[in-house]
Enzyme design. Structure first.
Site: not given
Ligand code: ADP
Ligand code: 5GP
Length: 373
Positions: A162, A255, A266
């Site tokens: 990203r 996001r 997703r």
């Molecule tokens: P993940 O890592 O699980 O994919 P992120 O941490 O990237 O999710 O969070 C997704 C989006 O939701 C981000 O834009 C983040 O700022 C927002 N976010 C995370 N926790 C909360 C919350 N408790 N309330 C509202 N927005 C949240």
């Molecule tokens: P993202 O593409 O949003 O970074 O991650 C997508 C998903 O892949 C998330 O559910 C994250 O927890 C999972 N993920 C990230 N790294 C790993 C890894 O090393 N192993 C597995 N099994 N899942 C992962």
């Protein structure tokens, strides 16, 4: 060149080499100090033939000046001379479960190196949950508040970076062919196909965090969590759940990092993940991320951190200087490293030893002899 008769065989050993007899095999460790050589040869006593084994794991940079001692018939302890004790303890596994599994795969003789590490770190933390639930946000808060306590396991992935993601920091971005080869060669603790891409945790990613004396955080999907549960890594498993599916969708869209098609994929996967996460019994704790601050407080509680803001790690590493000449002897699970005179003896305690190839061997203790009882 030194001559050594062992089990009736006239072995011509170089200065770098030591030999250990296990059953009908003689393991000669050291070989040349050339990094491209395997540094290992095995004499099969029944055929009198030498075999060059497949050598796995990361071997010591040099084996010039070392002692070897057979432990439990499944691994050899190698102690390097003239070095610091935190760099000098290595294990050569010859018949552990890992070696038996690899022998089936390679259909050759296999041995594997594992570096010995003094001390242990707290249990790693596996955090799972559907995409967009806030795992990354919570992990960032934890890493910012406790930089000395936690380290992030940097996964490998075949998905494109990203905009703000850096290679080696957020992920090791890699090609599918390369990753598939590395999976075959046993580099990964776990891997899974997630949202159409490969993701995986390398053994090295977890080890570098533990080497730094920090507690490892893994952000992985539910399939990955299941694989880690089945592995030798004793972790705490936390599932982060959204307050509602609608809120999850809102966060994922807000996001703004995925295309509409990727968001749909997703969200479809999120349904199955939520079902498994909330009901499978795989997770030790389920945290609903409704209000972010409240969820972060609960996460800190689960990790026993509420009182510990910015606390330093409690590990103290003891380092001894090992001399050019040393000898090893064993008393149960304690290895006495004789450093010349009686006052200089130190003890390597293996009673809490865990882990091993293809990762490090942890939980070792080292102290001066006066503590030996
Ligand atoms: P993940 O890592 O699980 O994919 P992120 O941490 O990237 O999710 O969070 C997704 C989006 O939701 C981000 O834009 C983040 O700022 C927002 N976010 C995370 N926790 C909360 C919350 N408790 N309330 C509202 N927005 C949240
Ligand atoms: P993202 O593409 O949003 O970074 O991650 C997508 C998903 O892949 C998330 O559910 C994250 O927890 C999972 N993920 C990230 N790294 C790993 C890894 O090393 N192993 C597995 N099994 N899942 C992962």
């Amino acid at each position: 060149m030194q001559k050594r008769y062992l089990s009736g065989f006239d072995l011509k050993l170089t200065d770098c080499e030591t030999a250990v007899v296990i059953g009908n095999k003689i393991y000669v460790i050291g070989g040349t100090d050339d990094p491209t050589s395997s540094g290992m040869r095995i004499l099969d006593k029944s055929t009198s033939k030498w075999v060059i084994p497949t050598v796995l794991g990361t071997k010591p940079k040099t084996l010039k000046g070392h002692s070897s001692l057979l432990l439990n018939k499944d691994r050899i302890l190698i102690t390097k001379h003239d070095s610091k004790s935190n760099e000098s303890v290595w294990f050569l596994e010859v018949d552990t479960q890992f070696i038996r599994d690899q022998k089936k795969k390679f259909e050759t003789e296999v041995v594997a190196w594992s570096k010995g590490v003094i001390g242990d770190t707290e249990r790693p933390v596996v955090i799972s949950g559907p995409s967009g639930v806030g795992k990354g946000t919570l992990i960032n808060m934890l890493m910012k508040d406790f930089p000395t306590l936690f380290g992030f396991s940097v996964s490998h992935t075949t998905r494109a970076p990203r905009e703000k993601e850096q290679n080696g920091v957020h992920y090791h971005f890699t090609g599918r062919n390369v990753m598939e080869e590395e999976i075959k060669s046993g580099k990964f603790l776990e891997f899974a196909a997630v949202h159409g891409n490969l993701y995986g945790t390398s053994i090295e990613a977890v080890d570098v965090v533990a080497d730094a004396g920090k507690r490892c955080i893994l952000d992985i999907d539910v399939q990955g969590a299941r694989s880690v549960r089945a592995s030798s890594l004793e972790a705490i498993f936390i599932f982060v759940s959204p307050p509602s599916f609608e809120e999850l969708e809102k966060r994922l869209r807000a996001r703004g990092t995925e295309t509409e098609e990727q968001i749909q994929k997703r969200l479809r996967n999120a349904k199955a993940e939520l079902e498994q996460g909330n009901t499978s019994g795989l997770f030790d704790h389920i945290l609903v991320n409704d209000d972010l601050e409240a969820c972060y407080e609960r996460l800190k509680n689960v990790l026993g951190l509420s009182e510990k803001m910015n606390a330093a790690p409690e590990t103290t590493t003891k380092v001894f200087d090992l001399p050019v000449d040393l000898s090893l002897s064993q008393i149960n699970e304690k290895i006495v490293i004789n450093r010349g005179t009686a006052e200089q003896k130190i003890v390597l305690d293996l009673s809490s030893m865990k882990g091993g190839a293809p990762g490090r061997t942890r939980g070792l203790d080292i102290y001066a002899l006066d503590k030996l009882t």
